[in-house]
Design a protein around this motif. Sequence first.
Motif, PDB file in Angstrom:
ATOM      1  N   GLN A 235       0.832  -1.210   0.000  1.00 54.46           N
ATOM      2  CA  GLN A 235       0.000   0.000   0.000  1.00 54.46           C
ATOM      3  C   GLN A 235       0.862   1.253   0.000  1.00 54.46           C
ATOM      4  O   GLN A 235       0.539   2.246  -0.664  1.00 54.46           O
ATOM      5  CB  GLN A 235      -0.923  -0.027   1.217  1.00 54.46           C
ATOM      6  N   LEU A 236       1.961   1.220   0.728  1.00 53.45           N
ATOM      7  CA  LEU A 236       2.893   2.345   0.714  1.00 53.45           C
ATOM      8  C   LEU A 236       3.432   2.591  -0.685  1.00 53.45           C
ATOM      9  O   LEU A 236       3.490   3.737  -1.153  1.00 53.45           O
ATOM     10  CB  LEU A 236       4.055   2.058   1.681  1.00 53.45           C
ATOM     11  N   ILE A 237       3.807   1.519  -1.366  1.00 51.76           N
ATOM     12  CA  ILE A 237       4.367   1.642  -2.710  1.00 51.76           C
ATOM     13  C   ILE A 237       3.361   2.247  -3.672  1.00 51.76           C
ATOM     14  O   ILE A 237       3.702   3.072  -4.529  1.00 51.76           O
ATOM     15  CB  ILE A 237       4.856   0.259  -3.195  1.00 51.76           C
ATOM     16  N   VAL A 238       2.099   1.861  -3.527  1.00 44.80           N
ATOM     17  CA  VAL A 238       1.055   2.377  -4.420  1.00 44.80           C
ATOM     18  C   VAL A 238       0.676   3.817  -4.065  1.00 44.80           C
ATOM     19  O   VAL A 238       0.611   4.694  -4.928  1.00 44.80           O
ATOM     20  CB  VAL A 238      -0.190   1.469  -4.365  1.00 44.80           C
ATOM     21  N   GLU A 239       0.456   4.070  -2.780  1.00 41.05           N
ATOM     22  CA  GLU A 239      -0.081   5.369  -2.360  1.00 41.05           C
ATOM     23  C   GLU A 239       0.973   6.472  -2.326  1.00 41.05           C
ATOM     24  O   GLU A 239       0.611   7.655  -2.402  1.00 41.05           O
ATOM     25  CB  GLU A 239      -0.718   5.230  -0.975  1.00 41.05           C
ATOM     26  N   CYS A 240       2.221   6.103  -2.206  1.00 41.27           N
ATOM     27  CA  CYS A 240       3.283   7.111  -2.065  1.00 41.27           C
ATOM     28  C   CYS A 240       4.214   7.128  -3.274  1.00 41.27           C
ATOM     29  O   CYS A 240       5.415   7.392  -3.139  1.00 41.27           O
ATOM     30  CB  CYS A 240       4.072   6.872  -0.781  1.00 41.27           C
ATOM     31  N   ARG A 241       3.685   6.851  -4.439  1.00 41.09           N
ATOM     32  CA  ARG A 241       4.506   6.796  -5.637  1.00 41.09           C
ATOM     33  C   ARG A 241       5.278   8.082  -5.857  1.00 41.09           C
ATOM     34  O   ARG A 241       6.463   8.066  -6.207  1.00 41.09           O
ATOM     35  CB  ARG A 241       3.615   6.491  -6.857  1.00 41.09           C
ATOM     36  N   ASP A 242       4.656   9.211  -5.630  1.00 38.73           N
ATOM     37  CA  ASP A 242       5.352  10.485  -5.822  1.00 38.73           C
ATOM     38  C   ASP A 242       6.535  10.628  -4.864  1.00 38.73           C
ATOM     39  O   ASP A 242       7.547  11.248  -5.209  1.00 38.73           O
ATOM     40  CB  ASP A 242       4.390  11.661  -5.626  1.00 38.73           C
ATOM     41  N   ASP A 243       6.408  10.059  -3.662  1.00 39.06           N
ATOM     42  CA  ASP A 243       7.498  10.156  -2.692  1.00 39.06           C
ATOM     43  C   ASP A 243       8.681   9.284  -3.095  1.00 39.06           C
ATOM     44  O   ASP A 243       9.833   9.615  -2.789  1.00 39.06           O
ATOM     45  CB  ASP A 243       7.004   9.752  -1.296  1.00 39.06           C
ATOM     46  N   PHE A 244       8.414   8.189  -3.780  1.00 43.32           N
ATOM     47  CA  PHE A 244       9.510   7.385  -4.332  1.00 43.32           C
ATOM     48  C   PHE A 244      10.167   8.138  -5.480  1.00 43.32           C
ATOM     49  O   PHE A 244      11.399   8.210  -5.572  1.00 43.32           O
ATOM     50  CB  PHE A 244       8.993   6.031  -4.824  1.00 43.32           C
ATOM     51  N   ASP A 245       9.351   8.697  -6.347  1.00 34.53           N
ATOM     52  CA  ASP A 245       9.889   9.400  -7.513  1.00 34.53           C
ATOM     53  C   ASP A 245      10.729  10.604  -7.122  1.00 34.53           C
ATOM     54  O   ASP A 245      11.746  10.903  -7.755  1.00 34.53           O
ATOM     55  CB  ASP A 245       8.742   9.846  -8.434  1.00 34.53           C
ATOM     56  N   SER A 246      10.313  11.291  -6.060  1.00 33.01           N
ATOM     57  CA  SER A 246      11.039  12.490  -5.631  1.00 33.01           C
ATOM     58  C   SER A 246      12.268  12.171  -4.793  1.00 33.01           C
ATOM     59  O   SER A 246      13.128  13.027  -4.587  1.00 33.01           O
ATOM     60  CB  SER A 246      10.108  13.392  -4.814  1.00 33.01           C
ATOM     61  N   GLY A 247      12.341  10.933  -4.306  1.00 31.18           N
ATOM     62  CA  GLY A 247      13.442  10.559  -3.427  1.00 31.18           C
ATOM     63  C   GLY A 247      13.160  10.809  -1.960  1.00 31.18           C
ATOM     64  O   GLY A 247      14.032  10.574  -1.119  1.00 31.18           O
ATOM     65  N   ILE A 249      11.147   9.072  -0.115  1.00 30.47           N
ATOM     66  CA  ILE A 249      11.379   7.718   0.373  1.00 30.47           C
ATOM     67  C   ILE A 249      12.617   7.216  -0.353  1.00 30.47           C
ATOM     68  O   ILE A 249      12.623   7.086  -1.584  1.00 30.47           O
ATOM     69  CB  ILE A 249      10.178   6.800   0.112  1.00 30.47           C
ATOM     70  N   VAL A 250      13.657   6.941   0.392  1.00 25.08           N
ATOM     71  CA  VAL A 250      14.970   6.718  -0.206  1.00 25.08           C
ATOM     72  C   VAL A 250      15.038   5.418  -0.999  1.00 25.08           C
ATOM     73  O   VAL A 250      15.547   5.395  -2.117  1.00 25.08           O
ATOM     74  CB  VAL A 250      16.052   6.737   0.893  1.00 25.08           C
ATOM     75  N   GLU A 251      14.539   4.326  -0.420  1.00 26.38           N
ATOM     76  CA  GLU A 251      14.694   3.035  -1.080  1.00 26.38           C
ATOM     77  C   GLU A 251      13.739   2.880  -2.258  1.00 26.38           C
ATOM     78  O   GLU A 251      12.626   3.386  -2.238  1.00 26.38           O
ATOM     79  CB  GLU A 251      14.436   1.879  -0.098  1.00 26.38           C
ATOM     80  N   ALA A 252      14.179   2.123  -3.242  1.00 26.17           N
ATOM     81  CA  ALA A 252      13.289   1.696  -4.310  1.00 26.17           C
ATOM     82  C   ALA A 252      12.344   0.631  -3.762  1.00 26.17           C
ATOM     83  O   ALA A 252      12.656  -0.043  -2.775  1.00 26.17           O
ATOM     84  CB  ALA A 252      14.098   1.135  -5.476  1.00 26.17           C
ATOM     85  N   PRO A 253      11.163   0.459  -4.378  1.00 26.84           N
ATOM     86  CA  PRO A 253      10.210  -0.538  -3.874  1.00 26.84           C
ATOM     87  C   PRO A 253      10.801  -1.929  -3.680  1.00 26.84           C
ATOM     88  O   PRO A 253      10.528  -2.589  -2.673  1.00 26.84           O
ATOM     89  CB  PRO A 253       9.112  -0.530  -4.942  1.00 26.84           C
ATOM     90  N   ASP A 254      11.612  -2.394  -4.621  1.00 34.87           N
ATOM     91  CA  ASP A 254      12.164  -3.739  -4.495  1.00 34.87           C
ATOM     92  C   ASP A 254      13.078  -3.855  -3.279  1.00 34.87           C
ATOM     93  O   ASP A 254      13.153  -4.929  -2.656  1.00 34.87           O
ATOM     94  CB  ASP A 254      12.932  -4.123  -5.762  1.00 34.87           C
TER      95      ASP A 254
END
Length: 361
Positions: A235-247, A249-254
């Motif tokens: 759910q974090l990976i889906v709902e916070c996609r922008d936070d992954f893209d912006s960095g 959230i530091v880690e990649a989903p995998d």
Amino acid sequence: MSGLPSNLNSAVRDGAVVDHQIHLLPVLVIFPHNQCNCRCAMCDIWRIREAQEITPQDLVYQLRSLRDLGVQWVVFSGGEPQMNRQWYLLARMLRDAGIRVTLLTAGLLLEREAERVTENMDDIIVSLDGPPAVHNAIRRVPNAFEQMAAGVKALRQLRQHMIVRARCTVQKENHTTLRATVVAAKEAELNSISFLAADVTSTAFNRPAGWSAERQDKVALTLLEVEALHTELEQLIVECRDDFDSGFIVEAPDKLRRIVQHFRAHLGLAVHVAPRCNAPWASAVIEASGDVRPCFFHPAMGNIHNHTLTEILNAPPAMQFRQDLDIDSNPICRRCVCSLYTPQNGSRNPSDENRDCDVRP
């Protein structure tokens, strides 16, 4: 850390070791103090009663080694580094030598020492174990979150653009609150957040005999909790996609999914797989006692009260250790929760790649 040399060490070529002498050591972790002002359930450092610390004089004797080894980045870890009343003198000495210094802290003393922190540190990493109530319960310190947030605010009032990152250790008490932890990091105006699994099997963190199975069970996850963590992460990976893209959230989903794999392996439902790591060839840890380790988890190789860091790292036993160490098969490495890999091209910041250099649970 940006700008790491492209030729880190002749010892490391895509994980292949060709020379076990340390010629270049870009990352060094120092424990200025061995005690802590939190009482976290997943760590026994707070139980230490005999204080030990690194003194400015200790560091003076090692400055030539740091220069000869090309140390570029020092992380103050521990223990709580700010419990050393001379921590800022240590930081000042290192920065005067052209070395970047990062403070990894629980954050309880940041507000009180905000001026010294902003004057003597390049950046900060604070522990964040969940939204306020969860964080406070895990730290077992009243208003720990509020104290940390007030400290960050005080830093920003003195140095507006100071980088302050968060790191969350995933365990039983917070495994369903990762999304709320991201929200809390934003509310505290932190620059990013990273996650790692709690270590329950090593002898680090003042656990010389390790933990009993019963003690491990208080921090590790049950099968149902592992499945709940899996759901929370997806759910974090889906709902916070922008936070992954912006960095943010530091880690990649995998890489985050490896946390689920770690806890499944602990239950015997999967195989422990060692992370990519070259820490023993590219970094070292100096504990408050003076002991020098190749990383947080492997045994000490010497002590800075007896020898220089260069002498310790390049002594025959240390070189033999590196020669014999097979990361993929070593049982300590296979259970590691916080590896460090410094790629040859120097394009990554080790703190971004591996969540910083402190694995305090």
